[in-house]
Write a protein that holds these residues in place. Sequence first.
Motif, PDB file in Angstrom:
ATOM      1  N   VAL A  35       0.868  -1.179   0.000  1.00 45.32           N
ATOM      2  CA  VAL A  35       0.000   0.000   0.000  1.00 45.32           C
ATOM      3  C   VAL A  35       0.903   1.228   0.000  1.00 45.32           C
ATOM      4  N   GLU A  57      -6.822   0.840  -5.179  1.00 46.29           N
ATOM      5  CA  GLU A  57      -7.097   0.252  -3.856  1.00 46.29           C
ATOM      6  C   GLU A  57      -5.844   0.151  -3.002  1.00 46.29           C
ATOM      7  N   GLN A  58      -4.682   0.280  -3.653  1.00 51.77           N
ATOM      8  CA  GLN A  58      -3.418   0.177  -2.906  1.00 51.77           C
ATOM      9  C   GLN A  58      -2.806   1.553  -2.683  1.00 51.77           C
ATOM     10  N   ILE A  60      -3.254   5.422  -0.914  1.00 53.32           N
ATOM     11  CA  ILE A  60      -3.979   6.267   0.046  1.00 53.32           C
ATOM     12  C   ILE A  60      -3.325   7.645   0.106  1.00 53.32           C
ATOM     13  N   GLU A  61      -4.113   8.635  -0.182  1.00 51.15           N
ATOM     14  CA  GLU A  61      -3.674  10.031  -0.043  1.00 51.15           C
ATOM     15  C   GLU A  61      -4.270  10.554   1.262  1.00 51.15           C
ATOM     16  N   VAL A  62      -3.413  10.890   2.226  1.00 51.84           N
ATOM     17  CA  VAL A  62      -3.949  11.337   3.528  1.00 51.84           C
ATOM     18  C   VAL A  62      -4.059  12.850   3.620  1.00 51.84           C
ATOM     19  N   ALA A  65      -0.978  15.621   6.465  1.00 58.49           N
ATOM     20  CA  ALA A  65      -1.241  15.086   7.806  1.00 58.49           C
ATOM     21  C   ALA A  65      -0.311  13.895   8.061  1.00 58.49           C
ATOM     22  N   PRO A  67       1.304  12.734  10.788  1.00 62.23           N
ATOM     23  CA  PRO A  67       1.038  11.809  11.906  1.00 62.23           C
ATOM     24  C   PRO A  67      -0.049  10.793  11.564  1.00 62.23           C
ATOM     25  N   ASN A  68      -1.097  11.271  10.896  1.00 65.80           N
ATOM     26  CA  ASN A  68      -2.181  10.380  10.488  1.00 65.80           C
ATOM     27  C   ASN A  68      -1.663   9.321   9.518  1.00 65.80           C
ATOM     28  N   GLY A  71      -0.046   6.591  11.522  1.00 61.76           N
ATOM     29  CA  GLY A  71      -1.045   5.804  12.252  1.00 61.76           C
ATOM     30  C   GLY A  71      -1.791   4.865  11.322  1.00 61.76           C
ATOM     31  N   ILE A  72      -2.178   5.370  10.172  1.00 64.52           N
ATOM     32  CA  ILE A  72      -2.905   4.559   9.197  1.00 64.52           C
ATOM     33  C   ILE A  72      -2.030   3.415   8.690  1.00 64.52           C
ATOM     34  N   THR A  74       0.291   2.015  10.287  1.00 66.53           N
ATOM     35  CA  THR A  74       0.386   1.044  11.375  1.00 66.53           C
ATOM     36  C   THR A  74      -0.842   0.141  11.407  1.00 66.53           C
ATOM     37  N   LEU A  76      -2.725  -0.594   8.922  1.00 69.92           N
ATOM     38  CA  LEU A  76      -2.634  -1.484   7.760  1.00 69.92           C
ATOM     39  C   LEU A  76      -1.653  -2.619   8.034  1.00 69.92           C
TER      40      LEU A  76
END
Lengths: 321, 288
Positions: A35, A57-58, A60-62, A65, A67-68, A71-72, A74, A76
Amino acid sequence: MAITWDFAEMLAKESARDKFMLKLLELAKTNKNIVYICSDGAPVGSKQDEFRKLYPEQFIEVGIAEPNAIGIATGLALSGKMPFVNAFGPFLSLRATDQIHTDMAYNDVPVRVIGTHGGLTSGGGPTHYTVCDYAIMRSIPNMTMVAPSDANQCVKLIEASLTYPGPVYIRVARGEEPLVYKDNDYEYVIGKAITAKEGKDATIIGVGIGVYNGLVAAQQLAKEGIDVRVLDMHTIKPIDTEAIVKAAKETGVIVTVEDHNIVGGLGAAVAEVVLESGIPCKFKRLGVPDVFAELGTPEELYAYYGYDGNGIIKQIKQMLD
Amino acid sequence: MENIDMELVRRLEDKAADIRKQLIDMTYAIGHAHLGGALSMCDIAVALYYHFLNFNPKAPKAPDRDRLVLSKGHSGCLFYNIFADLGMYDKEELYNGYNRIGGRFGQHPNRKYIEGFEASTGSLGHGLSIAVGMAFAGRMDRARWRVYCITGDGELNEGSNWEAMMLAAHHQFGNLVAIVDRNRIQGNGWTEDTVALEPLASKWESFGWEVRVIEDGNDMKQVVEALAALPPSDPVERRKPICLIANTVKGKGIAFMENEPKWHAGGLSKEKRDECIRLIEEARRARG
C-alpha cells in the motif's frame, strides 16, 4: 568490494525518488499487500499519480497530515499489509515522531517510511531541511534507519526491505544525485557497510551523499599518494560495528561525512563504537555544525560547511600532518 | 427500541458488576491503577466483549474477528480484567506482572504481550488513525469484520484525531465505529474548563460522521440498544462512519469516585477496597 565510478570521467545523476516509485509500481502489480501512502504527494502526471490510477485500492492520499499517515500505515501493517509511507522528511521525522515511536516502533510493525528532501537538499530553508532524522530514528528502539548512497542502491534497499522485519525509515534526497556505483551487482544487506574504496591511510565513513563526497575526496587524494578507504555506511541503525572497528584498527584515522546535524547522527554513532572499542583513532565529524543552515543549493551548502570533496580533503590532510 | 433483550441486559449488568469488582481487587492488590476512566467505560466494554464483538478469547487473532483499538490506553487495566475473566490468563499473573520488570501488564497496554489488544497505545490521539488504517485493510480484503475505536474525550484535544476523522469521512467507511467515552473529566479537571469540546456531536457531524448519542453510557439498556442498532459492518458500502458519543460518569459505580478528577488514577486501602465492593454489591441488589 563494489565498483564505483571514477568521478573525473563520470557524473551521471539520478533521482532516488523516481527510482523507488518505479520499483513500487513494479512491485504493486503482483504484490497486492503493498500500500502506498502519501501526504499531498501525487500531482497529476507524476509517478505517484500513475500508481493511484493503476492501483487505486493500494493507494492512500492522507492530505497534509503526516502523523495520520503513520497511524494509518500502522493499522494497515497490523492487518497484514505492507505499507510504504512517502512524504517530506522534515515533517515525517519531526511532526510524526510520536507516531513513528509509538505506533510503528513500539507496535513493531513492518511499515516502511520514505522521507524525501533529506539533509539540505530541499532548497526550502531550515523549515524544509531534514537534519535530525538520523538522530531521532537512531534513538527509537526497534527502528532501522537507512539512507542509500545513490538511486540504484535505493532500489536494492526497497527490494531488501520486503523481507526485512520491523519498521524501517528510509531517507532520500529531493532531486537527482550522482550515481556512486558503476556496477549494481554488488551485494546489498541492510546493516552491512559497503567498502566503496579500499585504503590504509585513513577512512572516510559516509552516508547518503556523504559517500559520493567521500569518494570524490578519496580519488583526488589517491593522485597525491594518500590511500583513503571509503565506507558506505548506508545503515545508520543497526550500525556495522565490525566495519568501524576494522577501519579504526587498520587506518587509525576516521572522518565521518553526513548531510545531517553532526549532533546525534552518523558521526555520533561511529564515535560511540570507536570509543567503546578502546582503539586509539584520530576522529572528526563533518556535517551541518549544529546550526539552522544557510540558504543555497545543496552543493553550495556542502562546500560552505566543509563536507564536500574539497572540505573532506582539507580535513584528511590536516589529520595526517 | 421495543425488541431489546432484557435478559441480555441483566446478564451484562451482572458481568459489569463482576468486572468492576475485579478492577477494584486488582487496584488494591497492585497499589495503583487508572480507575476513573476504566469505570466510566466499563459498561460499554463489557457489552462489547461479552456480546457484540466477534472475539474468541481462545483464538484472539482469528482473521475474521472484529478489531477494537483502545485509543485511551490508560484504561488498559479494565481490559486486563476482562481478558482475565475470559480465561486468557489468570489473575495471579496479572497481579504479579503489573508494572513490574518482566511483567506483561503496563499502565498502558502492549499488544505484543497480551494478544487481546489490537494495538499498543498510551500516547493519546493515536488510536483513531490506527483504526482507520484497519478499516482500509478491511475494505481491501472485502472482510466482514468491523473496527471499533474507543477514545477518551480529553484526548480529542489532540489534533491527530481530527486528521483521522476527516480522512475516514472522506473514504466513507461502513466498517468503522468510533466510541467516545464522554466522561467529561481529563487529567486536569473538567474538559469544558480545560479546552471546551462542546458542541462535540456537531463537531463530529461537521467532520462528516453520523453521530449517535448514548444519553447514559453507564445504563446497560441504552448501551445495548445503541450497539444493537448499528448497521451491519460493510467493507465496500460507502456511508458516513458512525460515532457513538457515550455520556458516562468518571468513576461510575463507586460513589466517592464519581465525577472526582482526583480519581483519574489512584490506589486503595483495605477499608476503601471493602467500601467499593460493598457499593458495587448494593447497586447490584438494588437492580434486583
